[in-house]
Scaffold this motif. Structure first.
Motif, PDB file in Angstrom:
ATOM      1  N   ILE A 159      20.199 -28.868   0.886  1.00 43.41           N
ATOM      2  CA  ILE A 159      19.849 -28.849  -0.588  1.00 43.41           C
ATOM      3  C   ILE A 159      19.328 -27.356  -0.948  1.00 43.41           C
ATOM      4  O   ILE A 159      19.714 -26.878  -1.646  1.00 43.41           O
ATOM      5  CB  ILE A 159      18.990 -29.799  -0.792  1.00 43.41           C
ATOM      6  N   LEU A 160      18.412 -26.868  -0.270  1.00 41.25           N
ATOM      7  CA  LEU A 160      17.496 -25.764  -0.414  1.00 41.25           C
ATOM      8  C   LEU A 160      18.615 -24.582  -0.328  1.00 41.25           C
ATOM      9  O   LEU A 160      18.655 -23.739  -1.243  1.00 41.25           O
ATOM     10  CB  LEU A 160      16.612 -25.428   0.698  1.00 41.25           C
ATOM     11  N   GLY A 161      19.479 -24.531   0.559  1.00 43.36           N
ATOM     12  CA  GLY A 161      20.623 -23.578   0.660  1.00 43.36           C
ATOM     13  C   GLY A 161      21.601 -23.605  -0.414  1.00 43.36           C
ATOM     14  O   GLY A 161      21.931 -22.506  -0.885  1.00 43.36           O
ATOM     15  N   ILE A 162      21.748 -24.790  -0.748  1.00 35.14           N
ATOM     16  CA  ILE A 162      22.733 -24.706  -1.943  1.00 35.14           C
ATOM     17  C   ILE A 162      22.034 -24.533  -3.503  1.00 35.14           C
ATOM     18  O   ILE A 162      22.430 -23.642  -4.223  1.00 35.14           O
ATOM     19  CB  ILE A 162      23.273 -26.310  -2.339  1.00 35.14           C
ATOM     20  N   ARG A 163      20.625 -24.761  -3.434  1.00 36.81           N
ATOM     21  CA  ARG A 163      20.036 -24.300  -4.739  1.00 36.81           C
ATOM     22  C   ARG A 163      19.742 -22.939  -4.867  1.00 36.81           C
ATOM     23  O   ARG A 163      19.717 -22.318  -5.851  1.00 36.81           O
ATOM     24  CB  ARG A 163      18.473 -24.966  -4.647  1.00 36.81           C
ATOM     25  N   VAL A 164      19.599 -22.293  -3.562  1.00 31.72           N
ATOM     26  CA  VAL A 164      19.305 -20.621  -3.411  1.00 31.72           C
ATOM     27  C   VAL A 164      20.608 -19.847  -3.055  1.00 31.72           C
ATOM     28  O   VAL A 164      20.293 -18.755  -2.313  1.00 31.72           O
ATOM     29  CB  VAL A 164      17.999 -20.415  -2.904  1.00 31.72           C
ATOM     30  N   TRP A 165      21.622 -20.319  -3.439  1.00 31.06           N
ATOM     31  CA  TRP A 165      22.861 -19.987  -2.532  1.00 31.06           C
ATOM     32  C   TRP A 165      22.951 -18.412  -2.375  1.00 31.06           C
ATOM     33  O   TRP A 165      23.257 -17.942  -1.408  1.00 31.06           O
ATOM     34  CB  TRP A 165      24.154 -20.432  -3.493  1.00 31.06           C
ATOM     35  N   ALA A 166      22.938 -17.800  -3.272  1.00 31.91           N
ATOM     36  CA  ALA A 166      23.019 -16.212  -2.934  1.00 31.91           C
ATOM     37  C   ALA A 166      21.673 -15.433  -2.898  1.00 31.91           C
ATOM     38  O   ALA A 166      21.804 -14.069  -2.645  1.00 31.91           O
ATOM     39  CB  ALA A 166      23.877 -15.459  -4.142  1.00 31.91           C
TER      40      ALA A 166
END
Length: 178
Positions: A159-166
């Motif tokens: 979820i963290l990775g998706i939220r701060v994708w770039a």
């Protein structure tokens, strides 16, 4: 609970296996003791079912452990792939084991590393299901899909990775403020 920091290049399959076995040494000791007792009683009574029960328990415990080894080692492989992680914090307790990366990764890299562990275990489970369809042993690997749910570390990382994708994210060891 033990917490140990190791450099990423020092994280070998053998070291991860040693730490994993150490974290569940008491349950493993109980399994080995049960297998020994079943084998001993089978030898005394000449009842093969006792030996089969002990062997069943031992094999399932080893496959359970193998599922976690594939899971955690796949996270390490992902961390090495992206070159942003310098160290790993091994956090282990009774029936709890996790690898926490220290370094810097982009959000999408965090998401990939988070999914690699459960995905690799599920892939091994699928291969076992193809090779031995009636064995039930594949379930110990396939069950790793649940670790992508949000109340597990892999799910929270996804979820963290998706939220701060770039965006790049600084990954720190637990208990540090820098």
């Amino acid at each position: 609970m033990s917490v140990r920091e190791i450099t990423l290049p020092d994280a070998t399959v053998g070291l991860i296996a040693k730490e994993l076995i150490g974290s569940c040494r008491w349950p493993l000791a109980a399994v080995v003791l049960s297998f020994t007792a079943c084998t001993f009683l089978a030898a005394i009574t000449a009842d093969p079912i006792l030996f089969q029960a002990g062997l069943w328990l031992l094999v399932h415990a080893l496959f359970l452990l193998g599922g976690f080894l594939v899971h955690e080692w796949s996270h390490v492989a992902g961390m090495r792939l992206f070159h942003g992680v310098s160290d790993i914090v091994v956090s282990a307790g009774v029936l709890r084991f996790s690898l926490i990366p220290v370094g810097r990764l982009c959000g999408w890299q965090i998401a990939v590393v988070a999914t690699l562990g459960p995905s690799a275990s599920c892939l091994v489970g699928a291969l076992i299901a193809l090779l031995a369809p009636g064995s039930f042993l594949q379930c110990w690997f396939l069950l790793h899909a649940v670790f992508l749910l949000p109340f597990f570390g892999d799910g929270r990382s996804l979820i963290l990775g998706i939220r701060v994708w770039a965006r790049p994210v600084s990954l720190r060891a637990p208990g540090t403020n820098c």
